[in-house]
Scaffold this motif. Structure first.
Motif, short mmCIF file in Angstrom:
data_model
loop_
_atom_site.label_atom_id
_atom_site.label_comp_id
_atom_site.label_asym_id
_atom_site.label_seq_id
_atom_site.Cartn_x
_atom_site.Cartn_y
_atom_site.Cartn_z
N ASP A 106 23.92 56.65 47.86
CA ASP A 106 22.75 57.14 47.13
C ASP A 106 22.28 58.51 47.63
N LEU A 107 23.22 59.40 47.90
CA LEU A 107 22.87 60.72 48.43
C LEU A 107 22.29 61.61 47.34
N MET A 108 21.29 62.38 47.72
CA MET A 108 20.71 63.36 46.80
C MET A 108 20.20 64.53 47.62
N LEU A 109 20.05 65.66 46.96
CA LEU A 109 19.54 66.85 47.62
C LEU A 109 18.08 66.64 48.03
N PHE A 110 17.65 67.36 49.05
CA PHE A 110 16.26 67.30 49.48
C PHE A 110 15.34 67.62 48.30
N ILE B 288 14.92 60.42 59.51
CA ILE B 288 15.98 60.27 58.51
C ILE B 288 17.16 61.13 58.94
N GLN B 289 18.32 60.79 58.42
CA GLN B 289 19.54 61.53 58.74
C GLN B 289 19.96 62.33 57.52
N LYS C 285 22.42 66.69 52.21
CA LYS C 285 21.83 65.67 51.36
C LYS C 285 21.23 64.57 52.22
N ILE C 286 20.36 63.78 51.60
CA ILE C 286 19.72 62.65 52.27
C ILE C 286 19.94 61.39 51.44
N SER C 287 19.85 60.25 52.09
CA SER C 287 20.00 58.97 51.42
C SER C 287 18.64 58.55 50.86
#
Length: 68
Positions: free
Chosen positions: A18-22, A45-46, A54-56
């Motif tokens: 479920d990665l998406m850009l900040f 968060i990682q 990207k973040i989850s």
């Protein structure tokens, strides 16, 4: 036989689906992008490098619940 060394995956690293850009996360949840970067710098968060950082989505939502 493949003579290619894959350097893009770390050993034992699981990559969320479920990665998406900040910026995408901030727009979706009506937040400031700077707050997400602040959470990342503090280690809450990682971030993952997949073309761009990207973040989850699930990881961030869990972190926000812990902070409330």
């Amino acid at each position: 036989m493949e003579n290619v060394i894959r350097m893009d995956r770390r050993v034992n690293e699981t990559i969320p689906n479920d990665l998406m850009l900040f910026r995408e996360f901030a727009e979706k949840y009506d937040m400031k992008v700077g707050y997400l970067y602040k959470l990342q710098r503090k280690g809450a968060i990682q971030r993952y490098k997949r073309g761009m950082w990207k973040i989850s989505e699930g990881e961030v939502l869990r972190a926000l619940q812990r902070l409330k």
